[in-house]
Write a protein that holds these residues in place. Structure first.
Motif, mmCIF file in Angstrom:
data_model
loop_
_atom_site.group_PDB
_atom_site.id
_atom_site.type_symbol
_atom_site.label_atom_id
_atom_site.label_comp_id
_atom_site.label_asym_id
_atom_site.label_seq_id
_atom_site.Cartn_x
_atom_site.Cartn_y
_atom_site.Cartn_z
ATOM 1 N N GLU A 1 17.724 46.605 -1.818
ATOM 2 C CA GLU A 1 16.930 45.497 -2.355
ATOM 3 C C GLU A 1 15.515 45.966 -2.693
ATOM 4 O O GLU A 1 14.859 46.618 -1.880
ATOM 5 C CB GLU A 1 16.860 44.349 -1.342
ATOM 6 C CG GLU A 1 16.198 43.099 -1.891
ATOM 7 C CD GLU A 1 16.299 41.929 -0.927
ATOM 8 O OE1 GLU A 1 15.842 40.828 -1.289
ATOM 9 O OE2 GLU A 1 16.829 42.117 0.188
ATOM 10 N N ILE A 2 15.064 45.634 -3.888
ATOM 11 C CA ILE A 2 13.705 45.971 -4.307
ATOM 12 C C ILE A 2 12.802 44.783 -3.984
ATOM 13 O O ILE A 2 12.796 43.777 -4.691
ATOM 14 C CB ILE A 2 13.645 46.302 -5.811
ATOM 15 C CG1 ILE A 2 14.584 47.466 -6.134
ATOM 16 C CG2 ILE A 2 12.214 46.649 -6.220
ATOM 17 C CD1 ILE A 2 14.666 47.785 -7.610
ATOM 18 N N LEU A 3 12.046 44.903 -2.902
ATOM 19 C CA LEU A 3 11.207 43.792 -2.471
ATOM 20 C C LEU A 3 9.864 43.768 -3.194
ATOM 21 O O LEU A 3 9.276 42.705 -3.374
ATOM 22 C CB LEU A 3 10.985 43.865 -0.957
ATOM 23 C CG LEU A 3 12.238 43.624 -0.103
ATOM 24 C CD1 LEU A 3 11.931 43.828 1.371
ATOM 25 C CD2 LEU A 3 12.781 42.226 -0.340
ATOM 26 N N ILE A 4 9.359 44.945 -3.567
ATOM 27 C CA ILE A 4 8.097 45.014 -4.308
ATOM 28 C C ILE A 4 8.395 45.592 -5.683
ATOM 29 O O ILE A 4 8.764 46.760 -5.812
ATOM 30 C CB ILE A 4 7.061 45.884 -3.572
ATOM 31 C CG1 ILE A 4 6.834 45.360 -2.152
ATOM 32 C CG2 ILE A 4 5.737 45.891 -4.338
ATOM 33 C CD1 ILE A 4 5.908 46.225 -1.324
ATOM 34 N N LEU B 1 9.908 49.254 4.176
ATOM 35 C CA LEU B 1 10.821 48.129 3.992
ATOM 36 C C LEU B 1 12.214 48.606 3.583
ATOM 37 O O LEU B 1 13.222 48.029 3.990
ATOM 38 C CB LEU B 1 10.264 47.175 2.929
ATOM 39 C CG LEU B 1 8.922 46.503 3.239
ATOM 40 C CD1 LEU B 1 8.473 45.660 2.053
ATOM 41 C CD2 LEU B 1 9.007 45.646 4.493
ATOM 42 N N ARG B 2 12.253 49.689 2.798
ATOM 43 C CA ARG B 2 13.527 50.187 2.273
ATOM 44 C C ARG B 2 14.431 50.742 3.371
ATOM 45 O O ARG B 2 15.653 50.771 3.225
ATOM 46 C CB ARG B 2 13.261 51.264 1.219
ATOM 47 C CG ARG B 2 14.488 51.624 0.373
ATOM 48 C CD ARG B 2 14.156 52.675 -0.656
ATOM 49 N NE ARG B 2 13.165 52.190 -1.595
ATOM 50 C CZ ARG B 2 12.049 52.843 -1.893
ATOM 51 N NH1 ARG B 2 11.774 54.000 -1.311
ATOM 52 N NH2 ARG B 2 11.201 52.345 -2.773
ATOM 53 N N LYS B 3 13.845 51.167 4.482
ATOM 54 C CA LYS B 3 14.654 51.682 5.589
ATOM 55 C C LYS B 3 15.611 50.620 6.113
ATOM 56 O O LYS B 3 16.680 50.933 6.631
ATOM 57 C CB LYS B 3 13.742 52.165 6.721
ATOM 58 C CG LYS B 3 12.983 53.439 6.405
ATOM 59 C CD LYS B 3 12.113 53.856 7.580
ATOM 60 C CE LYS B 3 11.336 55.124 7.265
ATOM 61 N NZ LYS B 3 10.458 55.527 8.399
ATOM 62 N N GLY C 1 3.991 53.503 0.207
ATOM 63 C CA GLY C 1 4.184 53.606 1.651
ATOM 64 C C GLY C 1 4.831 52.366 2.236
ATOM 65 O O GLY C 1 5.728 52.454 3.085
ATOM 66 N N LEU C 2 4.396 51.190 1.775
ATOM 67 C CA LEU C 2 4.979 49.940 2.258
ATOM 68 C C LEU C 2 6.428 49.809 1.804
ATOM 69 O O LEU C 2 7.299 49.386 2.575
ATOM 70 C CB LEU C 2 4.153 48.757 1.752
ATOM 71 C CG LEU C 2 4.643 47.360 2.148
ATOM 72 C CD1 LEU C 2 4.738 47.219 3.662
ATOM 73 C CD2 LEU C 2 3.719 46.289 1.565
ATOM 74 N N ARG C 3 6.701 50.188 0.574
ATOM 75 C CA ARG C 3 8.076 50.152 0.064
ATOM 76 C C ARG C 3 9.012 50.993 0.929
ATOM 77 O O ARG C 3 10.123 50.570 1.262
ATOM 78 C CB ARG C 3 8.110 50.680 -1.364
ATOM 79 C CG ARG C 3 7.843 49.657 -2.444
ATOM 80 C CD ARG C 3 7.836 50.349 -3.777
ATOM 81 N NE ARG C 3 7.771 49.428 -4.895
ATOM 82 C CZ ARG C 3 7.403 49.786 -6.112
ATOM 83 N NH1 ARG C 3 7.056 51.046 -6.348
ATOM 84 N NH2 ARG C 3 7.370 48.901 -7.085
ATOM 85 N N CYS C 4 8.566 52.192 1.275
ATOM 86 C CA CYS C 4 9.406 53.099 2.068
ATOM 87 C C CYS C 4 9.766 52.480 3.411
ATOM 88 O O CYS C 4 10.908 52.597 3.878
ATOM 89 C CB CYS C 4 8.689 54.431 2.274
ATOM 90 S SG CYS C 4 8.610 55.469 0.806
ATOM 91 N N PHE D 1 10.452 45.794 15.593
ATOM 92 C CA PHE D 1 9.142 45.800 14.959
ATOM 93 C C PHE D 1 8.987 46.984 14.010
ATOM 94 O O PHE D 1 9.478 48.082 14.275
ATOM 95 C CB PHE D 1 8.034 45.835 16.016
ATOM 96 C CG PHE D 1 7.799 44.512 16.680
ATOM 97 C CD1 PHE D 1 6.898 43.606 16.154
ATOM 98 C CD2 PHE D 1 8.507 44.163 17.824
ATOM 99 C CE1 PHE D 1 6.687 42.376 16.754
ATOM 100 C CE2 PHE D 1 8.310 42.941 18.433
ATOM 101 C CZ PHE D 1 7.400 42.036 17.896
ATOM 102 N N ILE D 2 8.282 46.736 12.903
ATOM 103 C CA ILE D 2 8.010 47.763 11.896
ATOM 104 C C ILE D 2 6.513 48.033 11.907
ATOM 105 O O ILE D 2 5.708 47.122 11.683
ATOM 106 C CB ILE D 2 8.459 47.296 10.501
ATOM 107 C CG1 ILE D 2 9.967 47.029 10.511
ATOM 108 C CG2 ILE D 2 8.101 48.314 9.439
ATOM 109 C CD1 ILE D 2 10.361 45.754 9.885
ATOM 110 N N GLY D 3 6.136 49.260 12.191
ATOM 111 C CA GLY D 3 4.726 49.612 12.276
ATOM 112 C C GLY D 3 4.074 49.706 10.904
ATOM 113 O O GLY D 3 4.462 50.533 10.084
ATOM 114 N N LEU D 4 3.094 48.854 10.652
ATOM 115 C CA LEU D 4 2.345 48.874 9.399
ATOM 116 C C LEU D 4 0.878 49.168 9.689
ATOM 117 O O LEU D 4 0.350 48.764 10.723
ATOM 118 C CB LEU D 4 2.438 47.522 8.679
ATOM 119 C CG LEU D 4 3.825 46.992 8.300
ATOM 120 C CD1 LEU D 4 3.679 45.643 7.604
ATOM 121 C CD2 LEU D 4 4.566 47.971 7.416
ATOM 122 N N THR D 5 0.225 49.862 8.768
ATOM 123 C CA THR D 5 -1.222 49.995 8.866
ATOM 124 C C THR D 5 -1.846 48.647 8.519
ATOM 125 O O THR D 5 -1.184 47.753 7.971
ATOM 126 C CB THR D 5 -1.757 51.065 7.906
ATOM 127 O OG1 THR D 5 -1.599 50.601 6.554
ATOM 128 C CG2 THR D 5 -1.019 52.383 8.077
#
Length: 242
Positions: free
Chosen positions: A216-219, A209-211, A204-207, A155-159
């Motif tokens: 890959e550039i998703l955004i 996902l990038r981990k 913040g979201l990019r960081c 799981f990836i913690g998102l606000t």
């Protein structure tokens, strides 16, 4: 219908004020003073909102609860209320998973307005369509449970705002979404040319996902226009989940 709120606060006088004001506004409150008990409560019960103090005692820190709650209850709104009110304090609180950060002493009218707006925004982004579970680039996005995980189950913690932003982008069909649209849909407010909050949220979201996908550039940024999603999004059918 009442709104269930968990209060993690050791100032009993402030808690009494919460009860006096918030109960009249349709909130149902459960109070605790210890992080360990708060963790147990959110694990067992469903809350729409948590109000969390940071400094709770020599061995307790409210941000520890914020981090935990964001993992186990990603759909829940979290507001930090604290006497620690420097810019860095607020940044750390948001990074830990808080949706909002209010400094003490509190203006109770502002607290009520912010709490109601946060809950309304979360409810507005609660999906009701058929494609509640989608996948892209090795990620699985569950819009009903408001979770994001890898295909391996991590799981990836998102606000809450990061999650709403990701839903907005994945539902765009690779179309460019302007910053004004993102500010309206995700933040519930208008946008101005000097407003950098959307860019900070995207960063913040990019960081996060990038981990998991550093190459890959998703955004994708579209100069002078906004952002678009750079991956194919596919629904996960029930037959795929068996």
């Amino acid at each position: 219908m009442t709104t269930s709120v968990l209060i993690l606060e050791d100032d009993l006088q402030l808690v009494r004020l919460f009860r006096h004001i918030l109960c009249h506004e349709g909130f149902e409150l459960i109070h605790c003073k210890a992080v360990s008990l708060a963790k147990s409560l959110v694990h067992q019960l469903r809350f729409e909102l948590a109000l969390v103090d940071v400094v709770l005692g020599p061995d307790d820190n409210g941000l520890d609860f914020v981090r935990y709650a964001r993992e186990v209850r990603p759909e829940m709104g979290i507001m930090v209320i604290s006497g620690k009110s420097t810019t860095m304090d607020r940044i750390i609180g948001i990074q830990m998973g808080a949706d909002d950060y209010l400094p003490k002493p509190l203006d109770m009218r502002e607290l009520v307005v912010r709490a109601k707006r946060l809950i309304q925004r979360l409810q507005a982004h609660s999906p009701s369509g058929s494609e509640l579970l989608v996948q892209f680039s090795g990620f699985v996005l569950d819009k009903k449970r408001r979770t994001l995980c890898t295909s391996e189950g991590e799981f990836i913690g998102l606000t809450s705002r990061e999650f709403d932003l990701l839903v907005c982008l994945t539902e765009s069909g690779n179309r460019v979404i302007g910053r004004d649209v993102i500010a309206s849909l995700v933040c519930g407010r208008s946008w101005s040319a000097l407003d950098r909050s959307v860019d900070v949220m995207v960063s913040g979201l990019r960081c996060k996902l990038r981990k998991f996908h550093p190459s890959e550039i998703l955004i994708k940024s579209v100069r002078g226009q906004g952002y678009c999603f750079g991956s194919v999004v596919e629904p996960i059918l029930w037959t795929q989940r068996v």
